[in-house]
Design a protein around this motif. Sequence first.
Motif, PDB file in Angstrom:
ATOM      1  N   TYR A 155     -12.091  13.566  -6.690  1.00 32.02           N
ATOM      2  CA  TYR A 155     -11.278  14.956  -6.908  1.00 32.02           C
ATOM      3  C   TYR A 155     -10.935  15.088  -8.413  1.00 32.02           C
ATOM      4  N   SER A 156     -11.101  16.368  -8.837  1.00 35.41           N
ATOM      5  CA  SER A 156     -10.583  16.785 -10.152  1.00 35.41           C
ATOM      6  C   SER A 156      -9.527  17.808 -10.111  1.00 35.41           C
ATOM      7  N   PRO A 157      -8.629  17.696 -10.506  1.00 34.66           N
ATOM      8  CA  PRO A 157      -7.637  18.846 -10.740  1.00 34.66           C
ATOM      9  C   PRO A 157      -8.050  20.126 -11.605  1.00 34.66           C
ATOM     10  N   GLU A 158      -9.193  19.736 -12.341  1.00 36.50           N
ATOM     11  CA  GLU A 158      -9.839  20.604 -13.436  1.00 36.50           C
ATOM     12  C   GLU A 158     -11.079  21.367 -12.589  1.00 36.50           C
ATOM     13  N   LEU A 159     -11.143  21.218 -11.334  1.00 38.80           N
ATOM     14  CA  LEU A 159     -12.165  22.125 -10.417  1.00 38.80           C
ATOM     15  C   LEU A 159     -11.589  23.389 -10.350  1.00 38.80           C
ATOM     16  N   ARG A 175       3.425  17.802 -13.062  1.00 38.77           N
ATOM     17  CA  ARG A 175       2.403  16.674 -12.873  1.00 38.77           C
ATOM     18  C   ARG A 175       1.313  17.175 -12.013  1.00 38.77           C
ATOM     19  N   VAL A 176       0.094  16.792 -12.273  1.00 37.79           N
ATOM     20  CA  VAL A 176      -1.133  17.169 -11.554  1.00 37.79           C
ATOM     21  C   VAL A 176      -1.362  16.489 -10.397  1.00 37.79           C
ATOM     22  N   PRO A 177      -1.923  16.517  -9.395  1.00 40.25           N
ATOM     23  CA  PRO A 177      -2.019  15.898  -8.252  1.00 40.25           C
ATOM     24  C   PRO A 177      -2.832  14.812  -8.017  1.00 40.25           C
ATOM     25  N   ALA A 178      -2.747  13.649  -7.570  1.00 40.08           N
ATOM     26  CA  ALA A 178      -3.814  12.669  -7.468  1.00 40.08           C
ATOM     27  C   ALA A 178      -4.726  12.896  -6.513  1.00 40.08           C
ATOM     28  N   GLN A 179      -5.662  11.873  -6.762  1.00 38.73           N
ATOM     29  CA  GLN A 179      -6.787  12.203  -5.488  1.00 38.73           C
ATOM     30  C   GLN A 179      -6.379  11.815  -4.345  1.00 38.73           C
ATOM     31  N   LEU A 180      -5.630  10.909  -3.963  1.00 45.05           N
ATOM     32  CA  LEU A 180      -5.014  10.763  -2.490  1.00 45.05           C
ATOM     33  C   LEU A 180      -4.261  11.820  -1.855  1.00 45.05           C
ATOM     34  N   ALA A 184       0.693  -1.417  -0.052  1.00 44.27           N
ATOM     35  CA  ALA A 184       0.106   0.078   0.088  1.00 44.27           C
ATOM     36  C   ALA A 184       0.926   1.154  -0.106  1.00 44.27           C
ATOM     37  N   ASN A 185       2.075   1.079  -0.217  1.00 45.18           N
ATOM     38  CA  ASN A 185       2.991   2.305  -0.157  1.00 45.18           C
ATOM     39  C   ASN A 185       2.790   3.346  -1.432  1.00 45.18           C
ATOM     40  N   VAL A 186       2.113   2.702  -2.501  1.00 45.07           N
ATOM     41  CA  VAL A 186       1.701   3.399  -3.602  1.00 45.07           C
ATOM     42  C   VAL A 186       0.655   4.489  -3.163  1.00 45.07           C
ATOM     43  N   TYR A 187      -0.204   4.164  -2.022  1.00 46.71           N
ATOM     44  CA  TYR A 187      -0.913   5.273  -1.755  1.00 46.71           C
ATOM     45  C   TYR A 187      -0.574   6.054  -0.596  1.00 46.71           C
ATOM     46  N   GLY A 188       0.387   5.684   0.288  1.00 43.89           N
ATOM     47  CA  GLY A 188       1.113   6.452   1.374  1.00 43.89           C
ATOM     48  C   GLY A 188       1.995   7.566   0.630  1.00 43.89           C
ATOM     49  N   GLN A 189       2.651   7.091  -0.415  1.00 45.61           N
ATOM     50  CA  GLN A 189       3.292   8.128  -0.847  1.00 45.61           C
ATOM     51  C   GLN A 189       2.858   9.386  -1.468  1.00 45.61           C
ATOM     52  N   ASP A 190       1.666   9.095  -2.090  1.00 47.94           N
ATOM     53  CA  ASP A 190       0.710  10.112  -2.365  1.00 47.94           C
ATOM     54  C   ASP A 190       0.084  11.019  -1.233  1.00 47.94           C
ATOM     55  N   GLN A 191      -0.210  10.128  -0.217  1.00 46.88           N
ATOM     56  CA  GLN A 191      -0.640  11.000   1.005  1.00 46.88           C
ATOM     57  C   GLN A 191       0.339  11.859   1.526  1.00 46.88           C
ATOM     58  N   ARG A 192       1.531  11.338   1.740  1.00 42.83           N
ATOM     59  CA  ARG A 192       2.684  12.017   2.383  1.00 42.83           C
ATOM     60  C   ARG A 192       2.903  13.598   1.470  1.00 42.83           C
ATOM     61  N   LEU A 193       2.785  13.223   0.439  1.00 42.59           N
ATOM     62  CA  LEU A 193       3.053  14.609  -0.432  1.00 42.59           C
ATOM     63  C   LEU A 193       2.109  15.577  -0.086  1.00 42.59           C
ATOM     64  N   GLY A 194       0.766  15.134   0.046  1.00 40.45           N
ATOM     65  CA  GLY A 194      -0.338  15.955   0.312  1.00 40.45           C
ATOM     66  C   GLY A 194      -0.147  16.729   1.495  1.00 40.45           C
ATOM     67  N   LEU A 195       0.272  15.999   2.726  1.00 38.18           N
ATOM     68  CA  LEU A 195       0.484  16.581   4.014  1.00 38.18           C
ATOM     69  C   LEU A 195       1.770  17.421   3.956  1.00 38.18           C
ATOM     70  N   THR A 231      -4.886   6.004  -8.232  1.00 39.62           N
ATOM     71  CA  THR A 231      -3.640   6.761  -8.028  1.00 39.62           C
ATOM     72  C   THR A 231      -2.754   6.513  -9.359  1.00 39.62           C
ATOM     73  N   PRO A 232      -2.072   7.555  -9.756  1.00 38.44           N
ATOM     74  CA  PRO A 232      -1.099   7.420 -10.945  1.00 38.44           C
ATOM     75  C   PRO A 232      -0.025   6.358 -10.730  1.00 38.44           C
ATOM     76  N   ASN A 233       0.250   5.763  -9.518  1.00 45.62           N
ATOM     77  CA  ASN A 233       1.153   4.730  -9.188  1.00 45.62           C
ATOM     78  C   ASN A 233       0.732   3.558  -9.934  1.00 45.62           C
ATOM     79  N   ILE A 234      -0.468   3.311 -10.635  1.00 43.38           N
ATOM     80  CA  ILE A 234      -0.792   2.158 -11.257  1.00 43.38           C
ATOM     81  C   ILE A 234      -0.330   2.137 -12.467  1.00 43.38           C
ATOM     82  N   TYR A 235       0.198   3.392 -12.825  1.00 44.76           N
ATOM     83  CA  TYR A 235       0.850   3.242 -14.534  1.00 44.76           C
ATOM     84  C   TYR A 235       1.831   2.404 -14.810  1.00 44.76           C
TER      85      TYR A 235
END
Length: 398
Positions: A285-289, A308-313, A52-63, A265-269
């Motif tokens: 979430y949409s970066p286009e909002l 790069r645009v932000p991910a939902q997480l 699940a670190n593919v999610y945690g890394q997105d989240q740490r960036l957000g924080l 998450t873009p980490n699926i690519y």
Amino acid sequence: MTVLQVLVKTKSFLGLLFSFVLAACSSTNNNAPVNLKAGLPVGAVLSLTGNANVYGQDQRLGLELAQAAFKPGSSMPLNLIIEDGGSDEAGAINAFNLLINQGTTALIGPTLSQQAFAASPIAQRRGVPVLAPSNTATGIPEIGSFISRVSAQSSVIAPLSINKVMQLDPAIKRVAVFYANDDAYSTSETTIFQKAIKAKGLNTVTVQRTQLNDQDFLNQITSALRAKPDLVVLSLQAVDGGNLIRQLRELGFKGKIVVGNGMNTPNIYPICQRFCDGILIAQAYSPELKTKENQAFVATHKAQQGGRVPAQLTAQAYTAYQVIAEAAQRLNKREPLKGMPLRQARLLLNKEILSGTYNTPLGKISFSRDGEVKQESFYVAEVQMNPDGQTGRFALLK
């Protein structure tokens, strides 16, 4: 409480028993004043190791982005303490206990719903507010009065992608469903997906069960393809979901694929690579909002992340921090936190969080009385991969 949640708790019995011992032996004095030397202490439990670190890394960036945005000039800055909760229940339990015993006034996390059903009850028993940035399974706020979330529940999000795929291809009749039967998020979301499929008059021709950490899906895919589905619907985490999609396409499936929030998450690519192309996913979430809050957030993210645009997480983790920061500011103005007993500060902060309205990158949000996020806008996106087969984007479908 669902049978699965009971099983999750049973599976985590030893970890929970250990948590009781830690709580009993805690040196934290709930009647002592909040430690404000470095700011109001707030903990975050993220999956920084394991699958699940593919999610945690997105989240740490957000924080990290939120820390920079809300610290300058604040009369009550947050002292954020991040702990790795790993990708299992035991890791989240240990991290929750550690942060609670250190005197944190609130917690952000954990990353996975499976972890939340094991760890969040600890915070509930000890009167510590928890704001979940990515727990979408049914029943998360119902854990207790101190548990809330900024992640919209699957029952709101998942049906949107089924509606959209039917608009794109009305000829779809036969559906194959895949989900991980040992994961709280997956089992919760697949139930919602299957109800939405039935409501559309579609025929679920097969339901294939996998497990977390599976890498080879040959048997399940072969069985599913025999049923000749027009559509495949997945409720899986990013790594196993990405691998299944790649194998599904390699074995010849050419129909539409709808995936759940676990692959948001873009980490699926790099996992499903060029085979990610065309999958549909509903998003909160949409970066286009076009709000000033989101546009500022996107601009900062692009500046720091090479365009790069932000991910939902990332946006949801940012929002969780923002909510706590703004609630703490309001509370401190009305009832100064300096000298306030820790137990009282936790209780009042929880009430303040739930009573507020927040203009965030997700749009305007607030909370129901039981801690469920109230959000106005949701989206459906299609993954569009770049020629390199390693990068892509979530393109919104109108």
